[in-house]
Design a protein around this motif. Sequence first.
Motif, PDB file in Angstrom:
ATOM      1  N   LYS A   1      40.655  34.978  34.386  1.00  0.00           N
ATOM      2  CA  LYS A   1      40.280  36.392  34.285  1.00  0.00           C
ATOM      3  C   LYS A   1      41.430  37.259  33.782  1.00  0.00           C
ATOM      4  O   LYS A   1      41.220  38.374  33.325  1.00  0.00           O
ATOM      5  CB  LYS A   1      39.804  36.900  35.650  1.00  0.00           C
ATOM      6  CG  LYS A   1      38.511  36.274  36.100  1.00  0.00           C
ATOM      7  CD  LYS A   1      38.164  36.727  37.496  1.00  0.00           C
ATOM      8  CE  LYS A   1      36.894  36.066  37.984  1.00  0.00           C
ATOM      9  NZ  LYS A   1      36.611  36.397  39.385  1.00  0.00           N
ATOM     10  N   CYS A   2      42.651  36.787  33.892  1.00  0.00           N
ATOM     11  CA  CYS A   2      43.815  37.549  33.444  1.00  0.00           C
ATOM     12  C   CYS A   2      43.999  37.510  31.920  1.00  0.00           C
ATOM     13  O   CYS A   2      44.714  38.350  31.376  1.00  0.00           O
ATOM     14  CB  CYS A   2      45.083  36.999  34.079  1.00  0.00           C
ATOM     15  SG  CYS A   2      45.160  37.170  35.853  1.00  0.00           S
ATOM     16  N   GLU A   3      43.374  36.576  31.262  1.00  0.00           N
ATOM     17  CA  GLU A   3      43.594  36.423  29.820  1.00  0.00           C
ATOM     18  C   GLU A   3      43.196  37.690  29.078  1.00  0.00           C
ATOM     19  O   GLU A   3      42.104  38.207  29.264  1.00  0.00           O
ATOM     20  CB  GLU A   3      42.832  35.208  29.300  1.00  0.00           C
ATOM     21  CG  GLU A   3      43.541  33.925  29.702  1.00  0.00           C
ATOM     22  CD  GLU A   3      42.748  32.678  29.409  1.00  0.00           C
ATOM     23  OE1 GLU A   3      41.815  32.740  28.598  1.00  0.00           O
ATOM     24  OE2 GLU A   3      43.073  31.649  30.014  1.00  0.00           O
TER      25      GLU A   3
ATOM     26  N   ASP B   1      51.054  36.278  42.688  1.00  0.00           N
ATOM     27  CA  ASP B   1      49.883  35.396  42.798  1.00  0.00           C
ATOM     28  C   ASP B   1      48.634  36.138  42.319  1.00  0.00           C
ATOM     29  O   ASP B   1      47.947  36.798  43.107  1.00  0.00           O
ATOM     30  CB  ASP B   1      49.711  34.930  44.254  1.00  0.00           C
ATOM     31  CG  ASP B   1      48.648  33.848  44.370  1.00  0.00           C
ATOM     32  OD1 ASP B   1      48.004  33.524  43.350  1.00  0.00           O
ATOM     33  OD2 ASP B   1      48.467  33.328  45.473  1.00  0.00           O
ATOM     34  N   PRO B   2      48.304  36.038  41.041  1.00  0.00           N
ATOM     35  CA  PRO B   2      47.171  36.781  40.476  1.00  0.00           C
ATOM     36  C   PRO B   2      45.824  36.464  41.110  1.00  0.00           C
ATOM     37  O   PRO B   2      44.940  37.322  41.119  1.00  0.00           O
ATOM     38  CB  PRO B   2      47.172  36.357  38.998  1.00  0.00           C
ATOM     39  CG  PRO B   2      48.572  35.964  38.722  1.00  0.00           C
ATOM     40  CD  PRO B   2      49.061  35.341  39.990  1.00  0.00           C
ATOM     41  N   THR B   3      45.637  35.276  41.667  1.00  0.00           N
ATOM     42  CA  THR B   3      44.324  34.956  42.262  1.00  0.00           C
ATOM     43  C   THR B   3      43.991  35.919  43.406  1.00  0.00           C
ATOM     44  O   THR B   3      42.838  36.247  43.626  1.00  0.00           O
ATOM     45  CB  THR B   3      44.273  33.508  42.803  1.00  0.00           C
ATOM     46  OG1 THR B   3      45.349  33.324  43.718  1.00  0.00           O
ATOM     47  CG2 THR B   3      44.372  32.495  41.683  1.00  0.00           C
TER      48      THR B   3
ATOM     49  N   LYS C   1      44.701  39.083  43.511  1.00  0.00           N
ATOM     50  CA  LYS C   1      44.242  40.353  42.938  1.00  0.00           C
ATOM     51  C   LYS C   1      42.776  40.301  42.505  1.00  0.00           C
ATOM     52  O   LYS C   1      42.125  41.322  42.385  1.00  0.00           O
ATOM     53  CB  LYS C   1      45.108  40.747  41.737  1.00  0.00           C
ATOM     54  CG  LYS C   1      46.523  41.122  42.090  1.00  0.00           C
ATOM     55  CD  LYS C   1      46.583  42.297  43.053  1.00  0.00           C
ATOM     56  CE  LYS C   1      46.140  43.592  42.402  1.00  0.00           C
ATOM     57  NZ  LYS C   1      46.201  44.724  43.336  1.00  0.00           N
ATOM     58  N   TRP C   2      42.268  39.110  42.241  1.00  0.00           N
ATOM     59  CA  TRP C   2      40.881  38.959  41.783  1.00  0.00           C
ATOM     60  C   TRP C   2      39.941  38.534  42.907  1.00  0.00           C
ATOM     61  O   TRP C   2      38.739  38.389  42.691  1.00  0.00           O
ATOM     62  CB  TRP C   2      40.820  37.937  40.655  1.00  0.00           C
ATOM     63  CG  TRP C   2      41.409  38.454  39.377  1.00  0.00           C
ATOM     64  CD1 TRP C   2      42.667  38.231  38.912  1.00  0.00           C
ATOM     65  CD2 TRP C   2      40.772  39.289  38.417  1.00  0.00           C
ATOM     66  NE1 TRP C   2      42.856  38.875  37.719  1.00  0.00           N
ATOM     67  CE2 TRP C   2      41.705  39.533  37.391  1.00  0.00           C
ATOM     68  CE3 TRP C   2      39.503  39.871  38.322  1.00  0.00           C
ATOM     69  CZ2 TRP C   2      41.404  40.321  36.279  1.00  0.00           C
ATOM     70  CZ3 TRP C   2      39.208  40.649  37.220  1.00  0.00           C
ATOM     71  CH2 TRP C   2      40.147  40.874  36.217  1.00  0.00           C
ATOM     72  N   ARG C   3      40.451  38.320  44.078  1.00  0.00           N
ATOM     73  CA  ARG C   3      39.646  37.770  45.163  1.00  0.00           C
ATOM     74  C   ARG C   3      38.488  38.696  45.556  1.00  0.00           C
ATOM     75  O   ARG C   3      37.388  38.245  45.824  1.00  0.00           O
ATOM     76  CB  ARG C   3      40.537  37.497  46.373  1.00  0.00           C
ATOM     77  CG  ARG C   3      39.808  36.735  47.469  1.00  0.00           C
ATOM     78  CD  ARG C   3      40.735  36.307  48.557  1.00  0.00           C
ATOM     79  NE  ARG C   3      41.648  35.277  48.083  1.00  0.00           N
ATOM     80  CZ  ARG C   3      42.753  34.898  48.711  1.00  0.00           C
ATOM     81  NH1 ARG C   3      43.084  35.479  49.826  1.00  0.00           N
ATOM     82  NH2 ARG C   3      43.519  33.965  48.228  1.00  0.00           N
TER      83      ARG C   3
ATOM     84  N   SER D   1      43.153  45.598  40.036  1.00  0.00           N
ATOM     85  CA  SER D   1      43.358  47.042  39.858  1.00  0.00           C
ATOM     86  C   SER D   1      44.371  47.361  38.763  1.00  0.00           C
ATOM     87  O   SER D   1      44.407  48.482  38.265  1.00  0.00           O
ATOM     88  CB  SER D   1      43.819  47.653  41.183  1.00  0.00           C
ATOM     89  OG  SER D   1      45.020  47.014  41.609  1.00  0.00           O
ATOM     90  N   MET D   2      45.191  46.393  38.387  1.00  0.00           N
ATOM     91  CA  MET D   2      46.226  46.641  37.377  1.00  0.00           C
ATOM     92  C   MET D   2      45.868  46.038  36.016  1.00  0.00           C
ATOM     93  O   MET D   2      46.667  46.101  35.090  1.00  0.00           O
ATOM     94  CB  MET D   2      47.561  46.045  37.847  1.00  0.00           C
ATOM     95  CG  MET D   2      48.108  46.665  39.109  1.00  0.00           C
ATOM     96  SD  MET D   2      48.797  48.281  38.852  1.00  0.00           S
ATOM     97  CE  MET D   2      50.329  47.852  38.045  1.00  0.00           C
ATOM     98  N   ALA D   3      44.716  45.458  35.889  1.00  0.00           N
ATOM     99  CA  ALA D   3      44.326  44.778  34.649  1.00  0.00           C
ATOM    100  C   ALA D   3      44.185  45.772  33.504  1.00  0.00           C
ATOM    101  O   ALA D   3      43.425  46.731  33.608  1.00  0.00           O
ATOM    102  CB  ALA D   3      43.023  44.026  34.862  1.00  0.00           C
ATOM    103  N   THR D   4      44.911  45.569  32.430  1.00  0.00           N
ATOM    104  CA  THR D   4      44.841  46.486  31.287  1.00  0.00           C
ATOM    105  C   THR D   4      43.612  46.201  30.436  1.00  0.00           C
ATOM    106  O   THR D   4      43.060  47.102  29.826  1.00  0.00           O
ATOM    107  CB  THR D   4      46.098  46.370  30.419  1.00  0.00           C
ATOM    108  OG1 THR D   4      46.236  45.017  29.994  1.00  0.00           O
ATOM    109  CG2 THR D   4      47.337  46.793  31.189  1.00  0.00           C
TER     110      THR D   4
END
Length: 92
Positions: free
Chosen positions: A33-35, A54-56, A58-60, A65-68
């Motif tokens: 999801k970070c791609e 640990d990006p996982t 943030k998506w849990r 909230s910081m995804a551009t």
Amino acid sequence: MVCTSVKEGTECSFMGSKGCQFNGGNCHPITEKCEGCQKVVKRPSGDYCLAFPDPTIKWRFGNCSMATHMKAKDEKKNGKVNPLKASKRRAH
Ligand code: SF4
């Protein structure tokens, strides 16, 4: 301190004199999801997030909230523009 682990050369609050103090001793790679996010940094050992170790996590519970890349998609999808933000953009 500057990271000497997987994100070598990056300033990080988890880095200490005894090494990385984050859970597990180093950052975890990004998720699918970070791609597309501008906070992704490529390193020889993989792709990592500049903002979170640990990006996982943030998506849990939904979108990060910081995804551009998600903000850009949301604005396009809604087709609505916040008039206050639009006037500020025009002022610049
Ligand atoms: S800011 Fe969020 S979406 Fe972007 S790389 Fe980091 S965890 Fe992934």
